[in-house]
Design an enzyme around this catalytic site. Sequence first.
Site, mmCIF file in Angstrom:
data_model
loop_
_atom_site.group_PDB
_atom_site.id
_atom_site.type_symbol
_atom_site.label_atom_id
_atom_site.label_comp_id
_atom_site.label_asym_id
_atom_site.label_seq_id
_atom_site.Cartn_x
_atom_site.Cartn_y
_atom_site.Cartn_z
ATOM 1 N N HIS A 98 8.643 2.960 9.115
ATOM 2 C CA HIS A 98 8.343 2.012 10.190
ATOM 3 C C HIS A 98 7.133 2.510 10.984
ATOM 4 O O HIS A 98 7.049 3.693 11.328
ATOM 5 C CB HIS A 98 9.567 1.886 11.110
ATOM 6 C CG HIS A 98 9.371 0.866 12.170
ATOM 7 N ND1 HIS A 98 9.503 -0.495 11.934
ATOM 8 C CD2 HIS A 98 8.987 0.984 13.473
ATOM 9 C CE1 HIS A 98 9.234 -1.152 13.042
ATOM 10 N NE2 HIS A 98 8.914 -0.278 13.984
ATOM 11 N N MET A 119 10.825 -6.810 4.217
ATOM 12 C CA MET A 119 10.964 -7.512 5.489
ATOM 13 C C MET A 119 12.344 -8.139 5.694
ATOM 14 O O MET A 119 12.461 -9.209 6.277
ATOM 15 C CB MET A 119 9.877 -8.590 5.609
ATOM 16 C CG MET A 119 8.466 -8.052 5.476
ATOM 17 S SD MET A 119 8.101 -6.761 6.682
ATOM 18 C CE MET A 119 7.864 -7.778 8.122
ATOM 19 N N SER A 129 0.834 -1.212 0.000
ATOM 20 C CA SER A 129 0.000 0.000 0.000
ATOM 21 C C SER A 129 0.869 1.263 0.000
ATOM 22 O O SER A 129 0.506 2.273 -0.602
ATOM 23 C CB SER A 129 -0.980 0.008 1.176
ATOM 24 O OG SER A 129 -0.311 0.189 2.397
HETATM 25 C C1 GRF Z 1 4.092 -0.635 6.802
HETATM 26 O O1 GRF Z 1 3.409 -0.557 8.025
HETATM 27 C C2 GRF Z 1 5.523 -0.179 6.957
HETATM 28 O O2 GRF Z 1 5.682 0.815 7.908
HETATM 29 C C3 GRF Z 1 6.202 -1.450 7.434
HETATM 30 O O3 GRF Z 1 5.576 -2.472 6.704
HETATM 31 C C4 GRF Z 1 4.252 -2.073 6.366
HETATM 32 C C5 GRF Z 1 4.103 -2.233 4.882
HETATM 33 O O4 GRF Z 1 2.797 -2.002 4.449
HETATM 34 N N1 GRF Z 1 7.630 -1.370 7.245
HETATM 35 P P1 GRF Z 1 2.479 -1.999 2.889
HETATM 36 O O5 GRF Z 1 3.060 -3.290 2.314
HETATM 37 O O6 GRF Z 1 3.109 -0.790 2.285
HETATM 38 O O7 GRF Z 1 0.976 -1.981 2.782
#
Ligand code: GRF
Length: 194
Positions: A108, A89, A12
């Site tokens: 984060h 990740m 997202s």
């Molecule tokens: C987000 O909450 C970001 O802060 C963390 O991982 C999540 C990723 O969300 N590092 P998305 O894949 O961008 O929806």
Amino acid sequence: MKVAIFASGNGSNFEAIAKSDELHNVGLEIELVVCDQKEAHVIERAAKYDIPVFINQLSDYPNRGAYEQAIIEKLKPLQIEYILLAGYMRVVTPVLLAAYPNHIINIHPSLLPKFSGLEAIERAFEAGDAVTGVTIHYIDEGVDTGPIIKQEKVVRLTNDTEESLEARIHQTEHQMYRQVILDLLNKTNGVDKK
Ligand code: GRF
């Protein structure tokens, strides 16, 4: 400004950046999405915007250095200036850090240094913190460490569930990431240079 966005899952944040006309109008070019999970939803999102995806799985390499070296080889010819981590990740190793010193940014979902690492939103909710938030920072070799660029608070409402709090954190993330990139573009375009 040419960037690569690294993501492992939903994407997202990637999409919030990709769909922003404002960012494109001031020169943002997303050259590539780098994804380490072949089933990740971000891959479909990238297709909507005709942005190529490099699916690169750690299990195909003998070690993390070789895995990152393959990424570097992919980024080099694209003349990528900044790497934007958006739900990527993995901890970045010195191999990639050395190739893009001070040019890798992460988002984060907490007010770092609080709740670094995995499941930050869940842990903040369970801790009962009245205020949590979002941090955007340059990365270093640690987990969610490195110089902070911007932090914003997200207040927990009395009737918040973990899901409703999470939704507001994501909204904040999307706005903040766009703003940080806009500031970076203005800087590299010389708008802020006096
Ligand atoms: C987000 O909450 C970001 O802060 C963390 O991982 C999540 C990723 O969300 N590092 P998305 O894949 O961008 O929806």
